[in-house]
Design a protein around this motif. Structure first.
Motif, PDB file in Angstrom:
ATOM      1  N   THR A 299      47.323  39.336  53.924  1.00  0.00           N
ATOM      2  CA  THR A 299      46.140  39.467  54.775  1.00  0.00           C
ATOM      3  C   THR A 299      45.664  40.664  55.488  1.00  0.00           C
ATOM      4  O   THR A 299      43.996  41.127  55.003  1.00  0.00           O
TER       5      THR A 299
ATOM      6  N   SER B  83      46.425  43.237  54.260  1.00  0.00           N
ATOM      7  CA  SER B  83      47.168  44.153  52.962  1.00  0.00           C
ATOM      8  C   SER B  83      45.384  44.108  52.437  1.00  0.00           C
ATOM      9  O   SER B  83      44.698  45.130  51.714  1.00  0.00           O
ATOM     10  N   HIS B  84      45.070  43.192  52.701  1.00  0.00           N
ATOM     11  CA  HIS B  84      43.596  42.585  52.133  1.00  0.00           C
ATOM     12  C   HIS B  84      41.963  42.862  53.075  1.00  0.00           C
ATOM     13  O   HIS B  84      41.282  42.908  52.314  1.00  0.00           O
ATOM     14  N   GLN B  85      42.321  44.056  53.886  1.00  0.00           N
ATOM     15  CA  GLN B  85      41.514  44.500  54.438  1.00  0.00           C
ATOM     16  C   GLN B  85      41.161  45.683  54.015  1.00  0.00           C
ATOM     17  O   GLN B  85      42.414  46.502  53.599  1.00  0.00           O
ATOM     18  N   SER B  86      39.715  46.000  54.170  1.00  0.00           N
ATOM     19  CA  SER B  86      39.519  47.492  53.849  1.00  0.00           C
ATOM     20  C   SER B  86      39.907  48.538  54.425  1.00  0.00           C
ATOM     21  O   SER B  86      40.149  49.408  54.035  1.00  0.00           O
TER      22      SER B  86
ATOM     23  N   HIS C 116      48.436  45.256  44.691  1.00  0.00           N
ATOM     24  CA  HIS C 116      47.656  44.745  45.360  1.00  0.00           C
ATOM     25  C   HIS C 116      46.276  45.620  46.036  1.00  0.00           C
ATOM     26  O   HIS C 116      45.051  45.225  46.448  1.00  0.00           O
ATOM     27  N   GLN C 117      46.557  46.571  46.535  1.00  0.00           N
ATOM     28  CA  GLN C 117      45.315  47.640  48.003  1.00  0.00           C
ATOM     29  C   GLN C 117      45.184  48.553  47.090  1.00  0.00           C
ATOM     30  O   GLN C 117      43.938  48.965  47.242  1.00  0.00           O
TER      31      GLN C 117
ATOM     32  N   VAL D 226      41.918  47.079  46.273  1.00  0.00           N
ATOM     33  CA  VAL D 226      40.470  46.048  48.048  1.00  0.00           C
ATOM     34  C   VAL D 226      40.514  47.943  47.994  1.00  0.00           C
ATOM     35  O   VAL D 226      40.799  48.819  48.364  1.00  0.00           O
TER      36      VAL D 226
ATOM     37  N   ARG E 180      41.614  51.401  50.153  1.00  0.00           N
ATOM     38  CA  ARG E 180      42.694  51.261  50.739  1.00  0.00           C
ATOM     39  C   ARG E 180      43.391  51.682  49.545  1.00  0.00           C
ATOM     40  O   ARG E 180      42.833  51.938  48.367  1.00  0.00           O
TER      41      ARG E 180
END
Length: 112
Positions: A11, A13-16, A79-80, A83, A86
């Motif tokens: 979660t 890591s999903h933040q911009s 994953h980043q 995003v 990131r």
């Protein structure tokens, strides 16, 4: 507990953009220390889980935890790439792996 912590890492890591004391501290390598700390907690939680139920008897618990944590750290970095604002960094992944090893080691010593 370990799965919950992994979900929290995903979660975050999903933040911009992450704003907070670590990212705005201006300290060199502060983000690496943050990676190390969050993955040390993961390593400790994984090692505790493995000590309760060891899924692969032919593999030492330390190697199992290190492999699992390193793979999760790699997936987190990949994953980043998806995003905005990131990026994937080898240094972040290395901090993740060191953190997992450290957390696993501390729990192993504490449980003995």
């Amino acid at each position: 507990m370990a799965l919950g912590w992994m979900a929290l890492i995903a979660t975050m890591s999903h933040q911009s953009t992450l704003q907070g004391p670590v990212t705005s501290s201006g300290l060199p390598l502060a983000d690496k220390l943050a990676h190390l700390a969050e993955f040390a907690v993961l390593g400790a939680l994984l090692r505790n889980a493995v000590s309760l139920y060891h899924p692969l008897p032919g593999v030492t618990p330390a190697m199992f935890v290190l492999a699992l944590g390193a793979c999760y750290g790699a997936l987190d970095e990949l994953h980043q790439l998806l995003v905005p604002d990131r990026s994937m960094e080898l240094g972040d992944w290395l901090a993740d792996v060191v953190g997992v090893a450290l957390g696993s080691y501390v729990i192993d010593r504490w449980q003995r």
